[in-house]
Design an enzyme around this catalytic site. Structure first.
Site, PDB file in Angstrom:
ATOM      1  CG  HIS A 136      -2.121  -0.821   1.124  1.00 43.92           C
ATOM      2  ND1 HIS A 136      -3.115  -0.585   0.196  1.00 43.92           N
ATOM      3  CD2 HIS A 136      -2.522  -1.909   1.837  1.00 43.92           C
ATOM      4  CE1 HIS A 136      -4.076  -1.480   0.337  1.00 43.92           C
ATOM      5  NE2 HIS A 136      -3.736  -2.307   1.317  1.00 43.92           N
ATOM      6  CB  CYS A 205      -2.009   2.289  -5.838  1.00 44.85           C
ATOM      7  SG  CYS A 205      -2.842   0.702  -5.767  1.00 44.85           S
ATOM      8  NE  ARG A 214      -1.578  -1.884  -9.407  1.00 40.85           N
ATOM      9  CZ  ARG A 214      -2.809  -1.408  -9.363  1.00 40.85           C
ATOM     10  NH1 ARG A 214      -3.001  -0.097  -9.476  1.00 40.85           N
ATOM     11  NH2 ARG A 214      -3.843  -2.203  -9.223  1.00 40.85           N
TER      12      ARG A 214
END
Length: 243
Positions: A136, A205, A214
């Protein structure tokens, strides 16, 4: 009569909007702050559990020049990728600070709240191929929050049951489409080719609050040493950190 009904309706609508606003505020606070608190504690627990496991069952290290990498605990078989959800390594990125990030098997959302996830079909640390992980960038511990601050030449260290693996970043972070799975192929951008190098790929991300792209960081293995020899130079030198 009608005026009273209108005032009542307006008051009711106002109360509903206030309630919805409070709920939305609490949800945002949960996403922005509390998920990080939960994830940070989960990551510390995973790292602690790994160190205890490795201390209790010390594997026999192989020589640094061995063609086969040293043990990975439950992953130490040629044809196995281990149990889904299990932590098997610890990621260290000196440029991003002193945080120890557990690497778990799999990339489901629940696992990414406990560390970073290993793409199941990618190589294991120290082995020929592409050791690829996802993490993340915002919320849930944010292990890759500042991945964009990394630069070519930065070092990435992977700690396993008995070995430290040090990779050097090949190029500055770059952006691809979220459907571009070739970046995690054994030979990045060349699916189907037989690998000959020992690579690492970090994915997250981009931008912070969206998944429309990405961000990718790639590196090549440059050194390995037994854990018994102490931390590798990459973790002991004074690397400028972005925190």
């Amino acid at each position: 009569m009608w005026a009273e009904r209108a005032r009542t309706a307006i008051r009711s609508v106002g109360e509903i909007l206030i309630t919805l606003g409070v709920v939305l505020f609490l949800f945002c606070a949960y996403q922005l702050f509390y998920t990080n608190v939960i994830a940070d504690e989960a990551m510390r627990s995973e790292v602690s559990d790994l160190h205890k496991l490795w201390a209790a069952q010390p594997p026999t290290p192989r020589s640094a020049g061995s063609a086969t990498p040293a043990g990975l605990g439950p992953f130490d078989t040629a044809d196995s990728r281990g149990t889904s959800g299990a932590a098997f390594a610890i990621l260290h990125i000196p440029r991003l600070g002193d945080k120890s990030i557990p690497v778990l098997q799999g990339t489901s959302l629940d696992l990414l709240g406990r560390g970073v996830g290993h793409y199941k079909d990618s190589a294991l640390p120290g082995r020929v191929g592409n050791f690829a992980v996802a993490g993340h960038r915002k919320t849930h511990g944010e292990p890759f929050r500042y991945l964009d601050e990394m630069r070519a030449g930065d070092l990435i260290v992977v700690e396993t049951a008995d070995t430290w693996y040090t990779y050097r970043e090949d190029r500055d972070p770059f952006i691809v489409d979220p459907t571009d799975l070739a970046v995690v192929a054994p030979v990045p951008d060349h699916p189907g080719e037989t690998p000959s190098q020992k690579l690492i790929t970090l994915t997250t991300c981009n931008p912070w609050w969206a998944s429309t792209q990405r961000m990718i960081v790639t590196g090549t293995l440059i050194a390995q040493q037994p854990r018994s020899a102490g931390e590798p130079p990459a973790l002991t030198v004074n690397t400028p950190k972005f925190q």
